[in-house]
Structure formats: C-alpha cells, structure tokens
Write a protein that holds these residues in place. Structure first.
Motif, PDB file in Angstrom:
ATOM      1  N   TYR A 104      35.884  30.647  48.160  1.00  0.00           N
ATOM      2  CA  TYR A 104      35.965  31.956  47.537  1.00  0.00           C
ATOM      3  C   TYR A 104      35.638  31.890  46.052  1.00  0.00           C
ATOM      4  O   TYR A 104      35.414  30.816  45.503  1.00  0.00           O
ATOM      5  CB  TYR A 104      37.352  32.582  47.752  1.00  0.00           C
ATOM      6  CG  TYR A 104      38.538  31.728  47.324  1.00  0.00           C
ATOM      7  CD1 TYR A 104      39.021  31.756  46.021  1.00  0.00           C
ATOM      8  CD2 TYR A 104      39.203  30.913  48.241  1.00  0.00           C
ATOM      9  CE1 TYR A 104      40.117  31.009  45.646  1.00  0.00           C
ATOM     10  CE2 TYR A 104      40.297  30.166  47.875  1.00  0.00           C
ATOM     11  CZ  TYR A 104      40.752  30.213  46.571  1.00  0.00           C
ATOM     12  OH  TYR A 104      41.849  29.462  46.199  1.00  0.00           O
ATOM     13  N   THR A 105      35.587  33.073  45.445  1.00  0.00           N
ATOM     14  CA  THR A 105      35.397  33.208  44.005  1.00  0.00           C
ATOM     15  C   THR A 105      36.657  33.807  43.396  1.00  0.00           C
ATOM     16  O   THR A 105      37.442  34.464  44.087  1.00  0.00           O
ATOM     17  CB  THR A 105      34.215  34.140  43.661  1.00  0.00           C
ATOM     18  OG1 THR A 105      34.536  35.450  44.115  1.00  0.00           O
ATOM     19  CG2 THR A 105      32.941  33.676  44.310  1.00  0.00           C
ATOM     20  N   VAL A 106      36.824  33.600  42.102  1.00  0.00           N
ATOM     21  CA  VAL A 106      37.967  34.157  41.363  1.00  0.00           C
ATOM     22  C   VAL A 106      37.437  34.760  40.075  1.00  0.00           C
ATOM     23  O   VAL A 106      36.675  34.104  39.349  1.00  0.00           O
ATOM     24  CB  VAL A 106      39.005  33.064  41.012  1.00  0.00           C
ATOM     25  CG1 VAL A 106      40.168  33.647  40.215  1.00  0.00           C
ATOM     26  CG2 VAL A 106      39.506  32.336  42.252  1.00  0.00           C
ATOM     27  N   THR A 107      37.823  35.994  39.791  1.00  0.00           N
ATOM     28  CA  THR A 107      37.506  36.603  38.496  1.00  0.00           C
ATOM     29  C   THR A 107      38.763  37.258  37.932  1.00  0.00           C
ATOM     30  O   THR A 107      39.612  37.738  38.676  1.00  0.00           O
ATOM     31  CB  THR A 107      36.400  37.678  38.593  1.00  0.00           C
ATOM     32  OG1 THR A 107      36.853  38.732  39.418  1.00  0.00           O
ATOM     33  CG2 THR A 107      35.111  37.097  39.137  1.00  0.00           C
ATOM     34  N   ILE A 108      38.852  37.254  36.622  1.00  0.00           N
ATOM     35  CA  ILE A 108      39.892  38.012  35.924  1.00  0.00           C
ATOM     36  C   ILE A 108      39.172  38.830  34.862  1.00  0.00           C
ATOM     37  O   ILE A 108      38.451  38.285  34.019  1.00  0.00           O
ATOM     38  CB  ILE A 108      40.966  37.114  35.296  1.00  0.00           C
ATOM     39  CG1 ILE A 108      41.671  36.298  36.393  1.00  0.00           C
ATOM     40  CG2 ILE A 108      41.976  37.966  34.506  1.00  0.00           C
ATOM     41  CD1 ILE A 108      42.691  35.294  35.877  1.00  0.00           C
TER      42      ILE A 108
ATOM     43  N   LEU B  77      33.489  30.074  40.762  1.00  0.00           N
ATOM     44  CA  LEU B  77      32.850  30.180  42.075  1.00  0.00           C
ATOM     45  C   LEU B  77      32.886  28.820  42.748  1.00  0.00           C
ATOM     46  O   LEU B  77      32.570  27.809  42.104  1.00  0.00           O
ATOM     47  CB  LEU B  77      31.375  30.565  41.948  1.00  0.00           C
ATOM     48  CG  LEU B  77      31.028  31.941  41.449  1.00  0.00           C
ATOM     49  CD1 LEU B  77      31.022  31.995  39.955  1.00  0.00           C
ATOM     50  CD2 LEU B  77      29.678  32.316  41.992  1.00  0.00           C
ATOM     51  N   ALA B  78      33.227  28.805  44.024  1.00  0.00           N
ATOM     52  CA  ALA B  78      33.078  27.572  44.797  1.00  0.00           C
ATOM     53  C   ALA B  78      31.591  27.243  44.838  1.00  0.00           C
ATOM     54  O   ALA B  78      30.740  28.116  44.644  1.00  0.00           O
ATOM     55  CB  ALA B  78      33.629  27.778  46.207  1.00  0.00           C
TER      56      ALA B  78
ATOM     57  N   MET C 183      29.700  40.186  43.365  1.00  0.00           N
ATOM     58  CA  MET C 183      29.562  41.635  43.547  1.00  0.00           C
ATOM     59  C   MET C 183      30.745  42.185  44.362  1.00  0.00           C
ATOM     60  O   MET C 183      31.272  43.250  44.050  1.00  0.00           O
ATOM     61  CB  MET C 183      28.231  41.962  44.214  1.00  0.00           C
ATOM     62  CG  MET C 183      27.043  41.783  43.290  1.00  0.00           C
ATOM     63  SD  MET C 183      25.401  41.982  44.055  1.00  0.00           S
ATOM     64  CE  MET C 183      25.643  43.231  45.259  1.00  0.00           C
ATOM     65  N   PHE C 184      31.154  41.458  45.399  1.00  0.00           N
ATOM     66  CA  PHE C 184      32.317  41.887  46.173  1.00  0.00           C
ATOM     67  C   PHE C 184      33.579  41.878  45.317  1.00  0.00           C
ATOM     68  O   PHE C 184      34.390  42.803  45.387  1.00  0.00           O
ATOM     69  CB  PHE C 184      32.508  41.006  47.413  1.00  0.00           C
ATOM     70  CG  PHE C 184      31.734  41.470  48.600  1.00  0.00           C
ATOM     71  CD1 PHE C 184      32.160  42.571  49.336  1.00  0.00           C
ATOM     72  CD2 PHE C 184      30.583  40.818  48.986  1.00  0.00           C
ATOM     73  CE1 PHE C 184      31.437  43.009  50.441  1.00  0.00           C
ATOM     74  CE2 PHE C 184      29.852  41.244  50.085  1.00  0.00           C
ATOM     75  CZ  PHE C 184      30.284  42.349  50.818  1.00  0.00           C
ATOM     76  N   ALA C 185      33.753  40.845  44.507  1.00  0.00           N
ATOM     77  CA  ALA C 185      34.919  40.785  43.624  1.00  0.00           C
ATOM     78  C   ALA C 185      34.909  41.974  42.656  1.00  0.00           C
ATOM     79  O   ALA C 185      35.941  42.611  42.426  1.00  0.00           O
ATOM     80  CB  ALA C 185      34.944  39.463  42.858  1.00  0.00           C
ATOM     81  N   ALA C 186      33.737  42.290  42.113  1.00  0.00           N
ATOM     82  CA  ALA C 186      33.619  43.438  41.205  1.00  0.00           C
ATOM     83  C   ALA C 186      33.922  44.742  41.940  1.00  0.00           C
ATOM     84  O   ALA C 186      34.577  45.631  41.399  1.00  0.00           O
ATOM     85  CB  ALA C 186      32.228  43.485  40.588  1.00  0.00           C
TER      86      ALA C 186
ATOM     87  N   THR D   6      42.667  42.548  35.675  1.00  0.00           N
ATOM     88  CA  THR D   6      42.620  42.591  37.134  1.00  0.00           C
ATOM     89  C   THR D   6      42.162  41.232  37.639  1.00  0.00           C
ATOM     90  O   THR D   6      41.151  40.707  37.180  1.00  0.00           O
ATOM     91  CB  THR D   6      41.653  43.681  37.631  1.00  0.00           C
ATOM     92  OG1 THR D   6      42.071  44.948  37.113  1.00  0.00           O
ATOM     93  CG2 THR D   6      41.643  43.746  39.156  1.00  0.00           C
ATOM     94  N   LEU D   7      42.930  40.687  38.568  1.00  0.00           N
ATOM     95  CA  LEU D   7      42.585  39.441  39.250  1.00  0.00           C
ATOM     96  C   LEU D   7      41.885  39.813  40.549  1.00  0.00           C
ATOM     97  O   LEU D   7      42.393  40.647  41.305  1.00  0.00           O
ATOM     98  CB  LEU D   7      43.858  38.640  39.552  1.00  0.00           C
ATOM     99  CG  LEU D   7      43.725  37.429  40.485  1.00  0.00           C
ATOM    100  CD1 LEU D   7      42.792  36.372  39.907  1.00  0.00           C
ATOM    101  CD2 LEU D   7      45.111  36.839  40.751  1.00  0.00           C
ATOM    102  N   ALA D   8      40.716  39.224  40.807  1.00  0.00           N
ATOM    103  CA  ALA D   8      39.984  39.489  42.052  1.00  0.00           C
ATOM    104  C   ALA D   8      39.565  38.176  42.696  1.00  0.00           C
ATOM    105  O   ALA D   8      39.080  37.273  42.024  1.00  0.00           O
ATOM    106  CB  ALA D   8      38.760  40.361  41.795  1.00  0.00           C
ATOM    107  N   VAL D   9      39.767  38.103  44.013  1.00  0.00           N
ATOM    108  CA  VAL D   9      39.372  36.953  44.822  1.00  0.00           C
ATOM    109  C   VAL D   9      38.481  37.478  45.936  1.00  0.00           C
ATOM    110  O   VAL D   9      38.789  38.500  46.557  1.00  0.00           O
ATOM    111  CB  VAL D   9      40.607  36.234  45.407  1.00  0.00           C
ATOM    112  CG1 VAL D   9      40.203  35.151  46.397  1.00  0.00           C
ATOM    113  CG2 VAL D   9      41.458  35.648  44.280  1.00  0.00           C
TER     114      VAL D   9
END
Length: 157
Positions: free
Chosen positions: A37-41, A54-55, A64-67, A122-125
């Motif tokens: 998975y990916t991680v964004t804050i 990003l893995a 794009m999905f995380a956004a 916002t934390l997004a995975v």
C-alpha cells in the motif's frame, strides 16, 4: 463507531515531526499484510503533502486513490468510509456513493487528524482491500497515540 474512533484518536499537538512519526509507523506495518500500500499525510491548512510513502510496486494510481479518499474525507467531514455508512444506514444503494464526483473515493483508508476540534491533517492509506486500509490507519494512530479505538466487524471496503 466511526465517530467514536474519530473522538478517541486525537492529538494534543500535531506537526511535521509527528507526521513523520505517524507515516513511518504506517509504513512499518506493511510487512504484516499480504498486499502492499501507499501512505500519505496531507496538511489541511494548505493541502501540502507532509508525508508520502509508496511500496516498491505502487505508483501514481495508488496515490490518486489516496487523494480521492482524502477528498471524500474532506467532503464528508469524517473518515472516508462515512459516505458508505451513511448511505447504508439510510437503506439506499451504494451506487449513490460511487456516482459522486470522480475525485472522491468513498472507501476506507482516509482519516482526519485532529488536535482537539481542529482538523489539521489527513492520513490516507491505499492499496489494501476489505477495509484493511482503515485497519492500517487505526493501528498507526493507536500506536502513535498510545490509545485504543473501538472496532467494527462489518466488511466496508
């Protein structure tokens, strides 16, 4: 249950250093899952990326999905599964959720980071299935904050 998770998992303060800590915790959980998975804050005051990971096999599509999950969170004012849960609670079709604006992805994986009542980030995975993105979010926040949040058994993707 989601509202209680949001109530429990709040910070006393949150800044770039805490974003790095939280994002690193989320990334370090990756070996415990069968998929990557990916991680964004994202800092919400100006929509700047505070943390991104990003893995090796993930790319722009996952970002794009995380956004999109973040956009759904911002639109709903709650964690990204909120629109799904709201529709289901009212006995309507999930098609209503997916018919929303294309840049919103109302599926599990994004969560508001609050300091008191102020939404600061916002934390997004993105990349897992069957609600596991939300699980990574919860586990990361719980570890970072030293708190436990209630869980549900429902399969909300």
């Amino acid at each position: 249950m989601l509202l209680e998770q949001e109530r429990v998992l709040r910070y006393e303060s949150f800044d770039a250093v805490r974003a790095l800590e939280l994002g690193t915790i989320a990334a370090r959980l990756a070996p415990e899952y069968d998929e990557t998975y990916t991680v964004t804050i994202t800092r919400e005051s100006d929509a700047a990326t505070w943390f991104q990971w990003l893995a090796d096999d993930k790319g722009e599509r996952n970002l794009m999905f995380a956004a999109g999950k973040r956009n759904a969170t911002v639109a709903a004012g709650h964690a990204s599964p909120w629109p799904q849960l709201e529709v289901l609670a009212n006995g309507r079709s999930l098609d209503e959720v997916w018919a929303k604006v294309p840049d919103e992805v109302a599926s599990c994986g994004a969560f508001p980071i609050r300091v008191g009542d102020e939404w600061v980030a916002t934390l997004a995975v993105s990349g897992l299935h069957n609600g596991l993105d939300h699980e990574v979010v919860l586990r990361s926040l719980e570890q970072a904050l030293g708190k436990k949040a209630p869980r549900w058994d429902a399969d909300v993707a």
